[in-house]
Enzyme design. Structure first.
Site, PDB file in Angstrom:
ATOM      1  N   GLN A 259       0.896  -1.224  -0.264  1.00 57.93           N
ATOM      2  CA  GLN A 259       0.262  -0.467  -0.137  1.00 57.93           C
ATOM      3  C   GLN A 259       0.939   1.278   0.003  1.00 57.93           C
ATOM      4  O   GLN A 259       1.826   1.157   0.229  1.00 57.93           O
ATOM      5  CB  GLN A 259      -1.163   0.135   1.182  1.00 57.93           C
ATOM      6  CG  GLN A 259      -0.179  -0.091   2.502  1.00 57.93           C
ATOM      7  CD  GLN A 259      -1.408  -1.079   3.400  1.00 57.93           C
ATOM      8  OE1 GLN A 259      -2.633  -0.807   3.406  1.00 57.93           O
ATOM      9  NE2 GLN A 259      -0.088  -1.503   5.238  1.00 57.93           N
ATOM     10  N   HIS A 290      -8.866   4.056  20.235  1.00 50.92           N
ATOM     11  CA  HIS A 290      -8.193   3.525  20.441  1.00 50.92           C
ATOM     12  C   HIS A 290      -8.824   2.935  21.651  1.00 50.92           C
ATOM     13  O   HIS A 290      -8.956   1.717  21.697  1.00 50.92           O
ATOM     14  CB  HIS A 290      -6.579   3.051  20.318  1.00 50.92           C
ATOM     15  CG  HIS A 290      -5.659   3.330  18.823  1.00 50.92           C
ATOM     16  ND1 HIS A 290      -5.718   4.296  18.667  1.00 50.92           N
ATOM     17  CD2 HIS A 290      -5.926   2.066  18.487  1.00 50.92           C
ATOM     18  CE1 HIS A 290      -5.289   3.836  16.726  1.00 50.92           C
ATOM     19  NE2 HIS A 290      -5.607   2.938  17.294  1.00 50.92           N
ATOM     20  N   ASP A 314       0.287   1.038  13.859  1.00 54.36           N
ATOM     21  CA  ASP A 314       0.138   2.290  14.056  1.00 54.36           C
ATOM     22  C   ASP A 314       0.678   2.766  15.587  1.00 54.36           C
ATOM     23  O   ASP A 314       1.230   3.654  16.305  1.00 54.36           O
ATOM     24  CB  ASP A 314      -0.575   3.202  13.380  1.00 54.36           C
ATOM     25  CG  ASP A 314      -1.583   2.544  13.934  1.00 54.36           C
ATOM     26  OD1 ASP A 314      -2.315   2.750  15.460  1.00 54.36           O
ATOM     27  OD2 ASP A 314      -2.870   2.567  13.347  1.00 54.36           O
ATOM     28  N   GLY A 366      -2.651 -12.516   8.880  1.00 53.03           N
ATOM     29  CA  GLY A 366      -3.512 -12.647   9.684  1.00 53.03           C
ATOM     30  C   GLY A 366      -4.313 -13.536   9.440  1.00 53.03           C
ATOM     31  O   GLY A 366      -4.554 -14.711  10.836  1.00 53.03           O
ATOM     32  N   ASP A 384      -7.469  -4.411  14.214  1.00 52.07           N
ATOM     33  CA  ASP A 384      -7.718  -2.698  13.453  1.00 52.07           C
ATOM     34  C   ASP A 384      -6.868  -2.809  12.418  1.00 52.07           C
ATOM     35  O   ASP A 384      -6.009  -2.159  12.397  1.00 52.07           O
ATOM     36  CB  ASP A 384      -6.315  -2.456  14.805  1.00 52.07           C
ATOM     37  CG  ASP A 384      -6.750  -1.047  14.683  1.00 52.07           C
ATOM     38  OD1 ASP A 384      -7.743  -0.178  13.821  1.00 52.07           O
ATOM     39  OD2 ASP A 384      -5.925  -0.178  15.221  1.00 52.07           O
ATOM     40  N   ASP A 387     -10.519  -0.137   6.749  1.00 50.03           N
ATOM     41  CA  ASP A 387     -11.908  -0.359   5.871  1.00 50.03           C
ATOM     42  C   ASP A 387     -11.483  -1.634   4.445  1.00 50.03           C
ATOM     43  O   ASP A 387     -11.053  -1.127   3.795  1.00 50.03           O
ATOM     44  CB  ASP A 387     -13.082   1.201   5.607  1.00 50.03           C
ATOM     45  CG  ASP A 387     -13.229   1.477   6.614  1.00 50.03           C
ATOM     46  OD1 ASP A 387     -12.978   0.153   7.952  1.00 50.03           O
ATOM     47  OD2 ASP A 387     -13.274   2.552   6.712  1.00 50.03           O
TER      48      ASP A 387
END
Length: 538
Positions: A259, A290, A314, A366, A384, A387
């Protein structure tokens, strides 16, 4: 005679060069103003360019008549050049203040746009006049083929003006400062024009005044930027979103194998993380986001010991998890570059959590990590991820994925995921809710409003218990606490009805419909599209 001609030719070169530079500078400034006020539409930009070129064209036509009339006078052409430069300089010094008066009088955006277009004719007509007059001045001095030289000088200045306007002058000096710089250039060309009539007494004092003006501009950047802010706020109202958008600057960007990663610096949000152009988190929005991602899940499990975080490169979620006495904290993230960039550029988000030795980090997919995990490995799984606007992310939102999540959870375990709030993509939110609910009967959505970026959406599910029940007390932070746990599940009635009755599909590996529901044509659809029916006449 040749020496005088060379001298005058050099003056004309600098005169036209600086004029061309100033003219393109004005054009870039006014285009910037138009795009921030009206929007960067094809029509608005086309009209600005058309007005600019139209003014130059009519100015050149009229300037030809003026040059012809003044050719027989002793210094008429030089005085005409001086008058033109004085007029354009006056425009540069005063126009934005004049425009602010129109705005403060309550004029609509369309009217302001028309005022800008009309005003643009003032400098462009004058600058268009300057070209044939300059050609006439050189021809009068004995240069019979001066048109190409004049156009070359003017165009070369325009090239430099267009380059430095957007890259240096506007970012450093703001709109007002850039216009003032252009006006000072016009004053300088006025001074140069005095050399054509051998008026030396005015030359050096004027040069000193111009130099002093440039020095003042260079030492007034903070004031000029403040003027720029107030000027644009006059269109939108004090504290407008313009401030947060225009003053947001790129800090770092890199293309990872997965990305495009961008870090921005915003006066409202602090540093922001964007992945493939989509906002992920910010320094000032991270705490609330968070806390509500992590703490409700921890409160819903009795004495959790093992937590898995999928995504969250992050570090904001890790920072919240590390506040609690968790014996095993594991994180799996596909993109190591996100972790590296966040470590370096987002300390206000991760707050040291990305370097905490209590965290065992795995770089990889994952879903594959879950396949390799043993049954009942974790008390809590926190997801987390971005979208699913990209098809590549859909497998991490599918029914099959959540079956793996359920298998890996302990009895009494909880899974929670972020998802864009239902007010934005209600079909996407409903699809993901139904997908999770098809695997976890105890599935509940919650939305947190009042955030810096509108609101946050989440979906939480329990393997064998209701996640709305608090089982671990004293869980709380700056935003979340146990008392607010139950109330955060209260959604507007139309959202509850939609989640229960909407004919959206469950997303699966074979039918990754969640990706379709997250495309732009679904934005705000189903929320603000209630059909309008005209009242019947009685």
């Amino acid at each position: 005679m040749g020496k005088i001609l060379a001298h005058d030719k050099l003056i004309i070169f600098f005169l036209m060069f600086s004029t061309g530079l100033a003219s393109l500078l004005y054009e870039v400034v006014l285009i910037s103003v138009v795009t921030t006020v009206v929007g960067a539409t094809e029509i608005s930009l086309s009209l600005v360019l058309a007005a600019f070129l139209c003014g130059l064209a009519f100015g050149a036509l009229f300037g030809g008549f003026v040059a012809k009339r003044l050719m027989g006078t002793k210094n008429g052409l030089a005085y005409a050049l001086m008058g033109i430069e004085a007029g354009v300089a006056l425009f540069g010094f005063s126009f934005l203040s004049f425009l602010s008066l129109f705005v403060s009088s309550g004029m609509g955006t369309q009217v302001v746009f028309l005022v800008i277009l009309a005003a643009l004719f003032i400098p462009t007509v004058l600058m268009g006049m300057e070209i044939p007059i300059a050609i006439g001045a050189l021809e009068k001095k004995g240069n019979a083929q001066s048109a190409g030289f004049v156009y070359f000088s003017d165009t070369l200045g325009g090239v430099l003006g267009s380059l430095i306007a957007g890259t240096v002058l506007i970012p450093v000096l703001g709109f007002h400062g850039a216009m003032y710089f252009g006006a000072l250039l016009n004053v300088m060309t006025l001074v140069l024009a005095t050399r054509l009539i051998r008026r030396w007494k005015l030359f050096w004092p004027a040069v000193a005044a111009v130099a002093a003006g440039i020095v003042v501009l260079a030492h007034s950047t903070a004031t000029l930027q403040e003027w720029k802010l107030h000027f644009m706020d006059s269109f939108y109202g004090v504290g407008s979103a313009y401030y947060s958008v225009y003053y947001t600057t790129p800090l770092f960007s890199v293309q990872s194998p997965y990305q495009y990663i961008v870090v921005l610096e915003s006066p409202f949000y602090g540093r922001q993380l964007l992945l493939d152009g989509y906002f992920q988190t910010s320094e000032r929005g991270s705490l609330e986001y968070h806390e509500y991602l992590v703490m409700p899940a921890i409160a819903a499990v009795s004495h959790p010991e093992r937590v898995l975080l999928i995504g969250g490169g992050d570090g904001g979620a890790l920072y919240q998890i590390l506040k609690f006495n968790i014996s095993t904290i594991e994180q799996v993230d596909l993109d190591e570059e996100v972790v590296r960039v966040s470590k370096e550029y987002l300390p206000g988000v991760h707050r040291g959590s990305l370097d905490d030795p209590r965290v065992k980090r795995h770089i990889g997919d994952g879903r594959q990590f879950l396949r390799n995990a043993k049954d009942g490995s974790y008390d809590i799984i926190i997801i987390d991820l971005p979208d699913p606007t990209k098809l590549a992310l859909a497998p991490l939102y599918s029914q099959e994925f959540y079956r793996e999540v359920r298998r890996v959870l302990k009895e009494g375990g909880v899974v929670v995921t972020q998802f864009t709030p239902p007010y934005h993509y209600i079909e996407g939110f409903a699809s993901e809710y139904k997908t999770i609910k098809s695997v976890f009967p105890q599935t509940y959505p919650y939305v947190v409003s009042g955030s810096l970026q509108s609101s946050f959406g989440y979906i939480i599910a329990g393997k064998s218990g209701d996640p709305r029940v608090v089982r671990t007390g004293d869980v709380g932070g700056k935003w979340y606490d146990n008392e607010s746990h139950v109330s955060m599940f209260d959604l507007p009635p139309f959202i509850d009805r939609y989640l229960a009755d909407a004919p959206v599909q469950v997303t699966t590996d074979e039918n990754p419909i969640i990706h379709t529901y997250m495309q732009n044509n679904y934005f705000y659809r189903g929320v603000a599209d209630e059909p309008y029916q005209e009242a019947e006449e009685t």
